[in-house]
Design an enzyme around this catalytic site. Structure first.
Site, PDB file in Angstrom:
ATOM      1  N   GLY B 223       0.829  -1.232   0.000  1.00 49.00           N
ATOM      2  CA  GLY B 223       0.000   0.000   0.000  1.00 49.00           C
ATOM      3  C   GLY B 223       0.848   1.259   0.000  1.00 49.00           C
ATOM      4  CB  ILE B 224       0.407   4.417   1.878  1.00 38.46           C
ATOM      5  CG1 ILE B 224      -0.954   4.815   1.281  1.00 38.46           C
ATOM      6  CG2 ILE B 224       1.236   5.655   2.183  1.00 38.46           C
ATOM      7  CD1 ILE B 224      -1.872   5.573   2.234  1.00 38.46           C
ATOM      8  CG  ASN B 293       3.031   4.046   6.029  1.00 39.38           C
ATOM      9  OD1 ASN B 293       2.058   4.677   5.617  1.00 39.38           O
ATOM     10  ND2 ASN B 293       3.207   2.753   5.754  1.00 39.38           N
ATOM     11  N   GLY B 295       0.047   1.466  10.309  1.00 40.01           N
ATOM     12  CA  GLY B 295      -1.238   1.766  10.922  1.00 40.01           C
ATOM     13  C   GLY B 295      -2.238   0.677  10.606  1.00 40.01           C
ATOM     14  CE1 TYR B 358      -6.539   4.329  10.819  1.00 41.45           C
ATOM     15  CE2 TYR B 358      -8.079   6.021  10.091  1.00 41.45           C
ATOM     16  CZ  TYR B 358      -6.912   5.308   9.906  1.00 41.45           C
ATOM     17  OH  TYR B 358      -6.113   5.579   8.826  1.00 41.45           O
ATOM     18  CB  THR B 393      -4.859   1.091  -0.510  1.00 39.57           C
ATOM     19  OG1 THR B 393      -5.938   1.218   0.428  1.00 39.57           O
ATOM     20  CG2 THR B 393      -4.054   2.384  -0.523  1.00 39.57           C
TER      21      THR B 393
END
Lengths: 452, 452
Positions: B223-224, B293, B295, B358, B393
């Site tokens: 992903g990111i 990053n 998470g 979150y 994503t």
């Protein structure tokens, strides 16, 4: 001006149909009527270990006639609560955030319709360590999510209470807790309110919190301004209702109805500030509360906007407020304990297509609050703004249907607000009891999804 | 992971159909490829009377090979601009805002697709008078409205430049102007960026702005995070890619592809921070850039959430970042000139239904930036966060179709962002040249309508 869909949904037949089809279900919001109890049921008060506000909060709410419950006794309790209040000031580290879960999880579904969630915290900038500041800032993610999640007209707010003012905390807290628990805050949700160290004066009668106050309302002939004049007069204020000469008849009607006085004045005229100051000085000798409500829109995309549309909007919505403040302050017409409340807008926060002029003026109002608050604090005058979202008025009634429906439903209340909701919020900020509340920009938007 | 609607619209046949039916029309965004010129056309630079940044901006842009134009010469000019840059630092009063209209009105429709609007201002808190602060704050209403109005992939930002750092302004400005004008900022719009007085070091080669930097990326397996590792390595960094042991294969693949190293570690383990510190000390002797990053989401409404979902999310997304920062800083592994970049989220700003855990963790990340920035500034280390909006994503591909479509279209780009868009933004904040940029939370959301 009427939300026919909401009326339909709130009728018996409509309700059944809407539930079956899974359509938006705007609840009927609890609103304030003088004489109402503060909340229509018991309130559960929880406290994180080491918190500092449980005692003053208990005193304030007990004095206000609220039936308070304790979470320990409440665990297996089938009671429906009208409010969940949590003092989170003792949380000094992100691992301590678990206490929020422990309090809210078992009671998340126990709130009555239009119930209230209030979390109390310490302003992050006043925290003793980055860890504490981080945890206190995290509270905002919780309250904003609860506001979006709980539904049925439930509101959720985070109230940061300064450590500085501990001496005066009880009185400082009172006006805000009363406002947020009551039906006055029906359309205010997902907000962060800061209570500072200013001086607050409790009223003799909480049903007349503006008793004896001289209040100027600009743009008072119709819409939000007319509702403002009515609500502030109901709460005891002596209202000076101002609008442009062309709205003279409507203005006179409003002023007569509430037993106030009417002033016809174009605020953009060069001599308007001095003429206004002279009028107030001659008639009242002072003005305790100034509500800058007058505002206009002249929508066009920037490429198609003529310069007059830009100039007029900036002048009415922003520059004239600055000029009037300056003259009233220079001439000392706003005494210590005075209040200024300006009307900003969600467009000033988030920007809006076709409203570069309006959004610029309303963002400027936020700048005015930020920059003038410290100056006024020294004189004992508070300054705040409200930022209305979608409010049902003549103006919004003209928005094309589909856009209007989107605006109405895209918030946690699934409906537009009423002018009275903006008026009640401005009222709270204007009370002598709210002296500790300054420098805030409070949205009246039902927790609209739109933002920055 | 693919936005089929956007692909269809961007094809010749789709384009015609969409225009005829008035459907959303997501433009193809200009993105960065090494070797690209900064902008694909001339830039118009305007200046309010008495502004202070025209000279350094002219130098930076000329040095970067940008063809600059002057508004006086441009009035009857049919030129299409790739950017409109306006120095508004000279505006000291709301009446002076008219100069913005005079600059933007005639050129509002002259921008090329994915054009850039940048307004430069003075931080309101640094202004000499409430009038000046008000006018400078008003700029935000303009840029946010332009971002929503101009369309076709045009972005609009407000950049507040400190008065303090005038000596170093040229270098301080450079990294941000380059980022905002380039295709690297394709999905960043409607943002307010603050440039302070920190020390910035220009790179030898602006196509390798991270040359020689040791960069830790957590959650790098996919992903990111994977996009991050790739982009930062492309820009010259020596990447240490970290993820949990169960993602070991994917992590190894990412690390091999970019010539970086892989570290398998569960960040929530009690000894993780010290093990990580020991690894970095032994292998590199330091870490110049830390990108937090990693998470997770564990969505449930609060009433239905089990305590593990709360604890895990807070621990991975927030507490572990705090523990790692503390150990790396204690052991002096982040040198002066170092950078920390954390990943927050729109949910941390606006709250979200089903994400109390979150949103609380991601709001905490904002608190971490606010509270730790002053501490780190003294050590010459910058700290910033990015807040992604709807990014295409694996996670967003699982969102139900209608919700996914709403998320994708409800922003000024009418499309979701790509992981590379978040990576490019983090890259900019990580550059040695960006030392004057600290304490910011920058949304990568295509100017999503959602906010607070």
């Amino acid at each position: 001006m009427t939300d026919r869909y909401a009326s339909f949904v709130q009728s018996g037949a409509g309700r059944a149909l809407v539930k079956r089809l899974g359509l938006p279900d705007p609840p009927r919001l609890r609103r304030h009527t003088p004489g109402d109890p503060l909340v229509p049921g018991p309130v559960l008060l929880g406290t994180a270990a080491g918190s500092r506000l449980a005692e003053p909060v208990t005193k304030v709410l007990t004095f206000a006639g609220v039936e308070l419950r304790d979470p320990v006794a409440a665990t297996d309790d089938p009671v429906r609560y009208a409010g969940l209040v949590y003092d989170a000031t003792g949380i000094t580290d992100s691992t301590g955030l678990r206490q929020l879960y422990d309090f809210f999880h078992p009671h998340a579904r126990s709130l009555t319709p239009s119930g209230r969630v209030i979390v109390l915290g310490t302003p992050p900038a006043e925290c003793g360590s980055p860890r504490e500041a981080t945890a206190q800032r995290a509270l905002e993610g919780l309250t904003r999510s609860i506001g979006k999640e709980f539904g049925r007209g439930v509101t959720a707010q985070l109230v940061y209470v300064t450590k500085d003012g501990d001496a005066g905390t009880l009185t400082s807290l009172e006006s805000t807790l009363r406002f947020l628990l009551s039906g006055r805050s029906a359309y205010v949700s997902g907000q962060v309110v800061r209570i500072g160290a200013g001086t607050a004066t409790a009223p003799a009668d909480w049903d007349r919190p503006l008793d004896g106050q001289v209040v100027l309302v600009t743009g008072a002939a119709r819409g939000i301004g007319a509702a403002l004049a009515t609500v502030l007069a109901r709460d005891g204020a002596q209202v000076v209702a101002l609008d442009v000469p062309s709205a003279g008849d409507a203005l006179a009607e409003v002023a007569n109805e509430i037993g106030g006085s009417a002033v016809q004045l174009d605020l953009t005229a060069p001599d308007a500030p001095t003429r206004l100051a002279e009028h107030l000085a001659a008639r009242h000798g002072r003005v305790d509360v100034v509500v800058h409500n007058a505002g206009i829109t002249r929508d066009k995309t920037l490429g198609r906007m003529d310069p007059d549309r830009w100039d007029q909007v900036i002048d009415v919505n922003l520059s004239s407020q600055e000029r009037i403040n300056d003259v009233l302050l220079e001439r000392d017409l706003i005494p210590a304990g005075g209040r200024i409340v300006s009307v900003s807008s969600i467009a000033g926060i988030a920007g809006n297509r076709g409203q570069t002029n309006y959004a610029t003026s309303k963002a400027g109002v936020i700048g005015l609050v930020d920059s003038l608050t410290p100056v006024l604090r020294e004189r004992g005058i508070s300054l705040n703004a409200v930022a209305p979202g979608f409010i049902e008025t003549r103006l919004t009634a003209r928005i094309p249907l589909m856009l209007r429906e989107a605006g109405r439903r895209m918030n946690s209340m699934a409906q537009g607000g009423l002018p009275v909701d903006v008026a009640e919020t401005i009222g709270w900020l204007a009370w002598p009891a709210s002296g500790a509340v300054t420098g805030n920009v409070v949205r009246v938007c039902g927790q609209s999804l739109l933002g920055a």
